[in-house]
Design a protein around this motif. Structure first.
Motif, PDB file in Angstrom:
ATOM      1  N   GLU A 171     -16.786  38.944 -36.389  1.00  0.00           N
ATOM      2  CA  GLU A 171     -17.430  40.252 -36.527  1.00  0.00           C
ATOM      3  C   GLU A 171     -18.541  40.213 -37.579  1.00  0.00           C
ATOM      4  N   GLU A 172     -18.363  39.432 -38.642  1.00  0.00           N
ATOM      5  CA  GLU A 172     -19.404  39.299 -39.658  1.00  0.00           C
ATOM      6  C   GLU A 172     -20.620  38.562 -39.098  1.00  0.00           C
ATOM      7  N   GLU A 173     -20.364  37.627 -38.183  1.00  0.00           N
ATOM      8  CA  GLU A 173     -21.467  36.874 -37.586  1.00  0.00           C
ATOM      9  C   GLU A 173     -22.279  37.753 -36.636  1.00  0.00           C
ATOM     10  N   LEU A 174     -21.566  38.538 -35.825  1.00  0.00           N
ATOM     11  CA  LEU A 174     -22.239  39.386 -34.844  1.00  0.00           C
ATOM     12  C   LEU A 174     -21.278  40.495 -34.418  1.00  0.00           C
ATOM     13  N   GLU A 175     -21.700  41.736 -34.586  1.00  0.00           N
ATOM     14  CA  GLU A 175     -20.850  42.864 -34.232  1.00  0.00           C
ATOM     15  C   GLU A 175     -20.435  42.776 -32.761  1.00  0.00           C
ATOM     16  N   GLY A 176     -19.146  42.917 -32.507  1.00  0.00           N
ATOM     17  CA  GLY A 176     -18.611  42.841 -31.155  1.00  0.00           C
ATOM     18  C   GLY A 176     -18.102  41.459 -30.788  1.00  0.00           C
ATOM     19  N   LEU A 177     -18.509  40.443 -31.545  1.00  0.00           N
ATOM     20  CA  LEU A 177     -18.073  39.083 -31.238  1.00  0.00           C
ATOM     21  C   LEU A 177     -16.581  38.908 -31.501  1.00  0.00           C
ATOM     22  N   GLY A 178     -16.068  39.585 -32.523  1.00  0.00           N
ATOM     23  CA  GLY A 178     -14.629  39.530 -32.800  1.00  0.00           C
ATOM     24  C   GLY A 178     -13.822  40.102 -31.655  1.00  0.00           C
ATOM     25  N   SER A 179     -14.305  41.177 -31.076  1.00  0.00           N
ATOM     26  CA  SER A 179     -13.622  41.779 -29.925  1.00  0.00           C
ATOM     27  C   SER A 179     -13.648  40.831 -28.732  1.00  0.00           C
ATOM     28  N   ARG A 180     -14.753  40.167 -28.531  1.00  0.00           N
ATOM     29  CA  ARG A 180     -14.837  39.182 -27.440  1.00  0.00           C
ATOM     30  C   ARG A 180     -13.852  38.042 -27.673  1.00  0.00           C
ATOM     31  N   PHE A 181     -13.716  37.622 -28.932  1.00  0.00           N
ATOM     32  CA  PHE A 181     -12.753  36.586 -29.292  1.00  0.00           C
ATOM     33  C   PHE A 181     -11.334  37.023 -28.918  1.00  0.00           C
ATOM     34  N   LEU A 182     -10.957  38.269 -29.261  1.00  0.00           N
ATOM     35  CA  LEU A 182      -9.616  38.760 -28.967  1.00  0.00           C
ATOM     36  C   LEU A 182      -9.379  38.896 -27.462  1.00  0.00           C
ATOM     37  N   ILE A 183     -10.400  39.318 -26.723  1.00  0.00           N
ATOM     38  CA  ILE A 183     -10.276  39.413 -25.268  1.00  0.00           C
ATOM     39  C   ILE A 183     -10.036  38.035 -24.671  1.00  0.00           C
ATOM     40  N   HIS A 184     -10.789  37.043 -25.146  1.00  0.00           N
ATOM     41  CA  HIS A 184     -10.617  35.671 -24.655  1.00  0.00           C
ATOM     42  C   HIS A 184      -9.231  35.136 -25.017  1.00  0.00           C
ATOM     43  N   LEU A 185      -8.799  35.385 -26.239  1.00  0.00           N
ATOM     44  CA  LEU A 185      -7.482  34.929 -26.686  1.00  0.00           C
ATOM     45  C   LEU A 185      -6.384  35.573 -25.839  1.00  0.00           C
ATOM     46  N   ASP A 186      -6.510  36.871 -25.567  1.00  0.00           N
ATOM     47  CA  ASP A 186      -5.530  37.561 -24.733  1.00  0.00           C
ATOM     48  C   ASP A 186      -5.490  36.957 -23.336  1.00  0.00           C
ATOM     49  N   SER A 187      -6.649  36.606 -22.805  1.00  0.00           N
ATOM     50  CA  SER A 187      -6.718  35.979 -21.489  1.00  0.00           C
ATOM     51  C   SER A 187      -5.990  34.636 -21.486  1.00  0.00           C
ATOM     52  N   LEU A 188      -6.171  33.873 -22.545  1.00  0.00           N
ATOM     53  CA  LEU A 188      -5.465  32.592 -22.654  1.00  0.00           C
ATOM     54  C   LEU A 188      -3.961  32.788 -22.748  1.00  0.00           C
ATOM     55  N   PHE A 189      -3.537  33.768 -23.537  1.00  0.00           N
ATOM     56  CA  PHE A 189      -2.103  34.067 -23.644  1.00  0.00           C
ATOM     57  C   PHE A 189      -1.537  34.461 -22.276  1.00  0.00           C
ATOM     58  N   GLU A 190      -2.275  35.259 -21.511  1.00  0.00           N
ATOM     59  CA  GLU A 190      -1.817  35.665 -20.180  1.00  0.00           C
ATOM     60  C   GLU A 190      -1.671  34.451 -19.272  1.00  0.00           C
TER      61      GLU A 190
END
Length: 64
Positions: free
Chosen positions: A28-47
């Motif tokens: 999120e510090e690098e780019l607003e919204g990037l942290g959310s994209r990270f969590l979405i990707h992580l959730d997809s991997l967990f699924e």
């Protein structure tokens, strides 16, 4: 009679949760919204893991 698939659960340790939170904040510090994209990707991997855990290699203690 249909085939039923078993869905497994994921347990995330407290230490892993802390690391995920740190990484979210860094992205999120690098780019607003990037942290959310990270969590979405992580959730997809967990699924993916929950739906078919046997496609991933198992880790054994004292493996060299």
């Amino acid at each position: 009679m249909g085939l039923e698939s078993k869905v497994y659960g994921i347990e995330v340790s407290e230490g892993a949760e802390e690391e995920i939170s740190k990484q979210y904040n860094w992205y999120e510090e690098e780019l607003e919204g990037l942290g959310s994209r990270f969590l979405i990707h992580l959730d997809s991997l967990f699924e993916s893991i929950k739906m078919n855990p046997y496609i991933f290699p198992q880790k054994y203690k004292n493996y060299h």
